[in-house]
Design a protein around this motif. Sequence first.
Motif, PDB file in Angstrom:
ATOM      1  N   ARG A  94     -59.472 -17.985   5.412  1.00 14.41           N
ATOM      2  CA  ARG A  94     -58.154 -17.378   5.610  1.00 14.41           C
ATOM      3  C   ARG A  94     -57.460 -18.060   6.783  1.00 14.41           C
ATOM      4  NH1 ARG A  94     -57.474 -12.170   3.497  1.00 14.41           N
ATOM      5  NH2 ARG A  94     -55.268 -12.454   4.057  1.00 14.41           N
ATOM      6  N   LEU A  95     -56.160 -17.918   6.843  1.00 13.45           N
ATOM      7  CA  LEU A  95     -55.351 -18.495   7.912  1.00 13.45           C
ATOM      8  C   LEU A  95     -54.881 -17.358   8.818  1.00 13.45           C
ATOM      9  CD1 LEU A  95     -54.531 -21.504   8.247  1.00 13.45           C
ATOM     10  CD2 LEU A  95     -52.302 -20.905   7.273  1.00 13.45           C
ATOM     11  N   VAL A  96     -55.009 -17.559  10.143  1.00 16.25           N
ATOM     12  CA  VAL A  96     -54.614 -16.506  11.083  1.00 16.25           C
ATOM     13  C   VAL A  96     -53.783 -17.092  12.226  1.00 16.25           C
ATOM     14  CG1 VAL A  96     -56.642 -15.085  10.584  1.00 16.25           C
ATOM     15  CG2 VAL A  96     -56.737 -16.739  12.453  1.00 16.25           C
ATOM     16  N   LEU A  97     -53.000 -16.238  12.835  1.00 17.61           N
ATOM     17  CA  LEU A  97     -52.272 -16.575  14.059  1.00 17.61           C
ATOM     18  C   LEU A  97     -53.076 -16.035  15.227  1.00 17.61           C
ATOM     19  CD1 LEU A  97     -49.571 -17.643  15.398  1.00 17.61           C
ATOM     20  CD2 LEU A  97     -48.803 -15.248  15.299  1.00 17.61           C
ATOM     21  N   VAL A  98     -53.377 -16.891  16.198  1.00 20.22           N
ATOM     22  CA  VAL A  98     -54.136 -16.469  17.376  1.00 20.22           C
ATOM     23  C   VAL A  98     -53.285 -16.671  18.627  1.00 20.22           C
ATOM     24  CG1 VAL A  98     -56.379 -16.936  16.340  1.00 20.22           C
ATOM     25  CG2 VAL A  98     -55.214 -18.755  17.606  1.00 20.22           C
ATOM     26  N   ALA A 121     -49.571 -24.237  18.477  1.00 19.17           N
ATOM     27  CA  ALA A 121     -50.633 -25.185  18.129  1.00 19.17           C
ATOM     28  C   ALA A 121     -51.039 -25.025  16.668  1.00 19.17           C
ATOM     29  CB  ALA A 121     -51.841 -24.970  19.035  1.00 19.17           C
ATOM     30  N   MET A 122     -51.234 -26.142  16.006  1.00 18.21           N
ATOM     31  CA  MET A 122     -51.739 -26.147  14.630  1.00 18.21           C
ATOM     32  C   MET A 122     -52.144 -27.563  14.281  1.00 18.21           C
ATOM     33  SD  MET A 122     -48.072 -25.594  12.687  1.00 18.21           S
ATOM     34  CE  MET A 122     -48.357 -26.373  11.103  1.00 18.21           C
ATOM     35  N   ASN A 126     -48.760 -33.153   8.690  1.00 12.32           N
ATOM     36  CA  ASN A 126     -48.585 -34.367   7.887  1.00 12.32           C
ATOM     37  C   ASN A 126     -49.884 -34.829   7.237  1.00 12.32           C
ATOM     38  OD1 ASN A 126     -45.762 -34.766   8.365  1.00 12.32           O
ATOM     39  ND2 ASN A 126     -46.286 -35.416  10.445  1.00 12.32           N
ATOM     40  N   HIS A 127     -51.043 -34.370   7.780  1.00 11.37           N
ATOM     41  CA  HIS A 127     -52.291 -34.835   7.176  1.00 11.37           C
ATOM     42  C   HIS A 127     -53.489 -33.914   7.379  1.00 11.37           C
ATOM     43  CE1 HIS A 127     -54.158 -36.257  10.992  1.00 11.37           C
ATOM     44  NE2 HIS A 127     -52.921 -36.462  11.363  1.00 11.37           N
ATOM     45  N   VAL A 128     -53.450 -32.988   8.325  1.00 11.53           N
ATOM     46  CA  VAL A 128     -54.586 -32.099   8.575  1.00 11.53           C
ATOM     47  C   VAL A 128     -54.489 -30.878   7.655  1.00 11.53           C
ATOM     48  CG1 VAL A 128     -55.773 -30.663  10.287  1.00 11.53           C
ATOM     49  CG2 VAL A 128     -54.761 -32.856  10.970  1.00 11.53           C
ATOM     50  N   PRO A 129     -55.514 -30.590   6.857  1.00 15.59           N
ATOM     51  CA  PRO A 129     -55.430 -29.471   5.909  1.00 15.59           C
ATOM     52  C   PRO A 129     -54.969 -28.154   6.529  1.00 15.59           C
ATOM     53  CG  PRO A 129     -57.343 -30.784   5.406  1.00 15.59           C
ATOM     54  CD  PRO A 129     -56.765 -31.366   6.666  1.00 15.59           C
ATOM     55  N   ALA A 130     -55.524 -27.763   7.684  1.00 12.77           N
ATOM     56  CA  ALA A 130     -55.116 -26.499   8.300  1.00 12.77           C
ATOM     57  C   ALA A 130     -53.628 -26.502   8.630  1.00 12.77           C
ATOM     58  CB  ALA A 130     -55.938 -26.241   9.565  1.00 12.77           C
ATOM     59  N   VAL A 174     -54.791 -21.108  12.962  1.00 18.41           N
ATOM     60  CA  VAL A 174     -56.114 -21.693  12.722  1.00 18.41           C
ATOM     61  C   VAL A 174     -56.796 -20.927  11.589  1.00 18.41           C
ATOM     62  CG1 VAL A 174     -56.297 -22.415  15.138  1.00 18.41           C
ATOM     63  CG2 VAL A 174     -57.279 -20.228  14.434  1.00 18.41           C
ATOM     64  N   TYR A 175     -58.013 -21.330  11.264  1.00 12.45           N
ATOM     65  CA  TYR A 175     -58.781 -20.618  10.249  1.00 12.45           C
ATOM     66  C   TYR A 175     -59.407 -19.354  10.834  1.00 12.45           C
ATOM     67  CZ  TYR A 175     -58.514 -24.900   7.447  1.00 12.45           C
ATOM     68  OH  TYR A 175     -58.069 -25.985   6.722  1.00 12.45           O
ATOM     69  N   ALA A 176     -59.572 -18.358   9.986  1.00 16.00           N
ATOM     70  CA  ALA A 176     -60.199 -17.105  10.416  1.00 16.00           C
ATOM     71  C   ALA A 176     -61.630 -17.334  10.890  1.00 16.00           C
ATOM     72  CB  ALA A 176     -60.172 -16.099   9.269  1.00 16.00           C
TER      73      ALA A 176
END
Length: 239
Positions: A94-98, A121-122, A126-130, A174-176
């Motif tokens: 899952r994707l979360v906001l921290v 931050a993320m 352009n190329h990073v899956p997250a 970021v990812y959960a």
Amino acid sequence: MRRFGFALAMLVGLIAQPAMADAKVFVAASLADVVQALVDASGMKGLSVVAGSSSSLARQIKAGAPADVFISANKDWAAFVAADKKLVPLFSNRLVLVAHQELALTDISELPKLLGSRRLAMGDPNHVPAGIYAREALKSLGLWDALQNNLAPADNVRAAVRLVQTGAAPFGIVYASDAALLKLNVVYVFDETAHSPISYWAVTLADQEPETLAFMRFLGSADAHAIVASYGFLSLEGK
């Protein structure tokens, strides 16, 4: 002299033997901890884990880096490496906001105001899956235009995590699994429909190596599934 000659012959024989090189498992940065745990639990002594962004690792492999297994956070990068080899779906996230500091965020639309002129931050979208997933989520929520000039794009998701941990960025997407493992302050969980499905894909590049094949079989075991769940990853069942 005979003893010396025998010892010398033994030494030359040992030097002449080819060195046993470890099999290398190239993994997305978000998987570094869980894959190391899986390697340890598998009992495979000749496997080493190399972590980085899916895109960077994929390019390295295509340039000749000696990877035996590649596990990507993005199907396209896995396919880029795989050519005609089979892709194996593993698990989801899952994707979360921290946030650097604890706070209550009642509405995600408040984020641009809370952020102000500071950075979000993320992973590099352009190329990073997250980062690609994060951009999709922000666009679906109508926030991309307001936030795209405030990004702190990172080479991989763990680098984005570090920006939030140090306070260099007050917020990050970021990812959960990373948030749970590193005990980050989660202030929002993105709906899974806001972005493409997050799934991790494996491709075996050295499909004749016994240890590589044994490790891939282990990934499908109940023990492996339990380890994956303990690190905050989700089953692909029903997806």
